[in-house]
Design a protein around this motif. Structure first.
Motif, PDB file in Angstrom:
ATOM      1  N   GLY A  73      21.722   3.752  -2.927  1.00 11.26           N
ATOM      2  CA  GLY A  73      21.491   4.121  -1.537  1.00 11.26           C
ATOM      3  C   GLY A  73      20.097   3.731  -1.076  1.00 11.26           C
ATOM      4  N   LEU A  74      19.553   4.466  -0.120  1.00 10.43           N
ATOM      5  CA  LEU A  74      18.241   4.154   0.436  1.00 10.43           C
ATOM      6  C   LEU A  74      17.145   4.633  -0.519  1.00 10.43           C
ATOM      7  CD1 LEU A  74      16.823   2.948   2.936  1.00 10.43           C
ATOM      8  CD2 LEU A  74      16.677   5.284   3.844  1.00 10.43           C
ATOM      9  N   ILE A  75      16.362   3.688  -1.011  1.00  5.17           N
ATOM     10  CA  ILE A  75      15.270   4.016  -1.932  1.00  5.17           C
ATOM     11  C   ILE A  75      13.992   3.350  -1.424  1.00  5.17           C
ATOM     12  CG2 ILE A  75      16.791   4.258  -3.911  1.00  5.17           C
ATOM     13  CD1 ILE A  75      15.952   1.472  -4.807  1.00  5.17           C
ATOM     14  N   ARG A  76      12.875   3.703  -2.041  1.00  6.87           N
ATOM     15  CA  ARG A  76      11.594   3.109  -1.650  1.00  6.87           C
ATOM     16  C   ARG A  76      11.006   2.349  -2.837  1.00  6.87           C
ATOM     17  NH1 ARG A  76       9.675   4.403   3.172  1.00  6.87           N
ATOM     18  NH2 ARG A  76      10.646   6.113   4.318  1.00  6.87           N
ATOM     19  N   LEU A  77      10.577   1.119  -2.565  1.00  4.98           N
ATOM     20  CA  LEU A  77      10.091   0.240  -3.614  1.00  4.98           C
ATOM     21  C   LEU A  77       8.614  -0.087  -3.423  1.00  4.98           C
ATOM     22  CD1 LEU A  77      13.007  -2.382  -3.683  1.00  4.98           C
ATOM     23  CD2 LEU A  77      12.733  -0.374  -5.161  1.00  4.98           C
ATOM     24  N   VAL A 124      18.497  -3.067  -7.264  1.00  9.97           N
ATOM     25  CA  VAL A 124      17.372  -3.229  -8.185  1.00  9.97           C
ATOM     26  C   VAL A 124      17.858  -3.490  -9.603  1.00  9.97           C
ATOM     27  CG1 VAL A 124      15.727  -1.884  -6.826  1.00  9.97           C
ATOM     28  CG2 VAL A 124      17.214  -0.723  -8.470  1.00  9.97           C
ATOM     29  N   LEU A 125      19.126  -3.207  -9.883  1.00  4.04           N
ATOM     30  CA  LEU A 125      19.676  -3.508 -11.203  1.00  4.04           C
ATOM     31  C   LEU A 125      19.695  -5.008 -11.472  1.00  4.04           C
ATOM     32  CD1 LEU A 125      22.723  -1.033 -11.237  1.00  4.04           C
ATOM     33  CD2 LEU A 125      20.542  -0.760 -12.434  1.00  4.04           C
ATOM     34  N   THR A 130       8.941  -2.150  -8.324  1.00  9.96           N
ATOM     35  CA  THR A 130       9.231  -0.907  -9.040  1.00  9.96           C
ATOM     36  C   THR A 130       9.871   0.127  -8.125  1.00  9.96           C
ATOM     37  OG1 THR A 130       6.972  -0.162  -8.609  1.00  9.96           O
ATOM     38  CG2 THR A 130       7.377  -1.256 -10.700  1.00  9.96           C
ATOM     39  N   PRO A 131      10.978   0.725  -8.582  1.00 10.18           N
ATOM     40  CA  PRO A 131      11.614   1.808  -7.824  1.00 10.18           C
ATOM     41  C   PRO A 131      10.933   3.139  -8.133  1.00 10.18           C
ATOM     42  CG  PRO A 131      12.889   1.331  -9.791  1.00 10.18           C
ATOM     43  CD  PRO A 131      11.739   0.358  -9.780  1.00 10.18           C
ATOM     44  N   PRO A 132      11.256   4.199  -7.387  1.00  6.85           N
ATOM     45  CA  PRO A 132      10.687   5.514  -7.680  1.00  6.85           C
ATOM     46  C   PRO A 132      11.150   6.033  -9.035  1.00  6.85           C
ATOM     47  CG  PRO A 132      12.385   5.674  -5.986  1.00  6.85           C
ATOM     48  CD  PRO A 132      12.125   4.214  -6.193  1.00  6.85           C
ATOM     49  N   ARG A 183       0.835  -1.208   0.000  1.00  5.96           N
ATOM     50  CA  ARG A 183       0.000   0.000   0.000  1.00  5.96           C
ATOM     51  C   ARG A 183       0.866   1.253   0.000  1.00  5.96           C
ATOM     52  NH1 ARG A 183      -4.012  -0.889   4.937  1.00  5.96           N
ATOM     53  NH2 ARG A 183      -2.004  -1.446   5.875  1.00  5.96           N
ATOM     54  N   ASP A 184       1.973   1.184   0.733  1.00 11.17           N
ATOM     55  CA  ASP A 184       2.940   2.284   0.776  1.00 11.17           C
ATOM     56  C   ASP A 184       4.307   1.741   0.371  1.00 11.17           C
ATOM     57  OD1 ASP A 184       1.099   4.239   1.955  1.00 11.17           O
ATOM     58  OD2 ASP A 184       1.217   2.971   3.742  1.00 11.17           O
ATOM     59  N   PRO A 185       5.161   2.576  -0.227  1.00 12.69           N
ATOM     60  CA  PRO A 185       6.505   2.106  -0.610  1.00 12.69           C
ATOM     61  C   PRO A 185       7.279   1.624   0.616  1.00 12.69           C
ATOM     62  CG  PRO A 185       6.016   4.251  -1.595  1.00 12.69           C
ATOM     63  CD  PRO A 185       4.932   3.986  -0.602  1.00 12.69           C
ATOM     64  N   VAL A 186       8.105   0.588   0.403  1.00 11.63           N
ATOM     65  CA  VAL A 186       8.916   0.045   1.493  1.00 11.63           C
ATOM     66  C   VAL A 186      10.375   0.447   1.280  1.00 11.63           C
ATOM     67  CG1 VAL A 186       7.361  -1.891   1.872  1.00 11.63           C
ATOM     68  CG2 VAL A 186       9.249  -2.144   0.267  1.00 11.63           C
TER      69      VAL A 186
END
Length: 271
Positions: A120-124, A179-180, A217-219, A109-112
């Motif tokens: 670095g730190l991203i939200r998926l 994520v690559l 999916t990444p931002p 429901r929300d990016p993790v």
């Protein structure tokens, strides 16, 4: 059959025309009066779990059952102590659907948060589907259904979604560096996640069948960086060639927007 306390139940059965109920209680409120000699009809892919005095007594499999002391021994024992066995007796029965419930959807429901080696730190965000079925009806009723009159696929799907996303966070942190790497890892990640979840769901009388991760999916900014890396590789890792390619694309986009944007693109180095 009514939904409230029912007196002198002689034929007990449940049929769900919607196919959306995982468990159904008879009667839906309180307890019913069941007669010795009553018929219990349990269809294929069903189980009937009897409760008396708030305690699960017996689970009956498919077939037509006559309530006699020989085929419900635990129920008979519960009713005989501390008072004598009498007919009718008060009890509830939960019919549990044992079929496979396919294509249940799950998703964030929300990016993790995910710490990526490259970005670095991203939200998926992630989503997928899974199949599940009840394998231990007594345990399932005791742990998830409780005293509800009906437990639906929607409730099961909501519960599974929360558990899957929670375990996905841990699994990605332990088994994915960047994520690559995702394009070649979906099946491997899904199989590992399913094994991880199997232990959790077994404690609720559930068995997880297939589990698929449809997408992670990444931002947008990270996705743009991934696209730029791919395009840089396509032009032989020459940064100047990538700059010219992006400037040419900017010129093309500016064709419908006037000359100001085009002049800006020329300033990027297309002289």
């Amino acid at each position: 059959m009514g939904t409230d306390n029912v007196v002198f139940l002689e034929v007990i059965e449940w049929f769900d025309p919607s196919g959306r109920e995982v468990a159904h209680r008879i009667p839906e409120r309180g307890s019913g009066e069941f007669k010795i000699g009553a018929q219990v009809i349990v269809r294929e892919s069903q189980a009937a779990v009897f409760y008396s005095g708030g305690v699960a007594c017996d689970a009956l499999g498919p077939g037509r059952h006559t309530l006699i002391t020989k085929n419900v021994p635990l129920l008979t024992k519960a009713l005989a102590l501390p008072w004598g066995f009498t007919s009718p007796f008060r009890a509830e029965v939960y019919f549990v659907n044992l079929k496979v419930f396919p294509n249940l959807r799950w998703g964030t429901r929300d990016p993790v948060a995910f710490r990526d080696r490259e970005f670095g730190l991203i939200r998926l965000r992630a989503h997928g589907i899974c199949d599940v079925r009840v394998t231990q009806p007594v345990l399932f009723v005791n742990t998830l259904v409780g005293t509800e009159a009906s437990y639906t696929v929607d409730a099961l799907e909501a519960y599974l979604g929360e558990v899957i996303v929670s375990r996905l966070n841990d699994h990605l942190g332990e088994h994915l560096d960047s994520v690559l790497d995702l394009p070649t890892r979906y099946e491997e990640l899904a199989d590992g996640l399913r094994e991880r979840l199997a232990r959790d769901l077994a404690g609720y009388g559930l068995e997880l069948g297939r589990l698929y991760i449809n997408a992670i999916t990444p931002p947008d900014d990270v996705q743009q960086a991934i696209d730029d890396r791919s395009r840089l590789g396509a032009v032989g890792n020459r940064l100047d060639a990538l700059v010219k390619l992006k400037a040419a694309e900017a010129l093309e986009r500016a064709a419908d927007g006037g000359g100001g944007a085009a002049e800006g693109a020329i300033g990027l180095g297309l002289g």
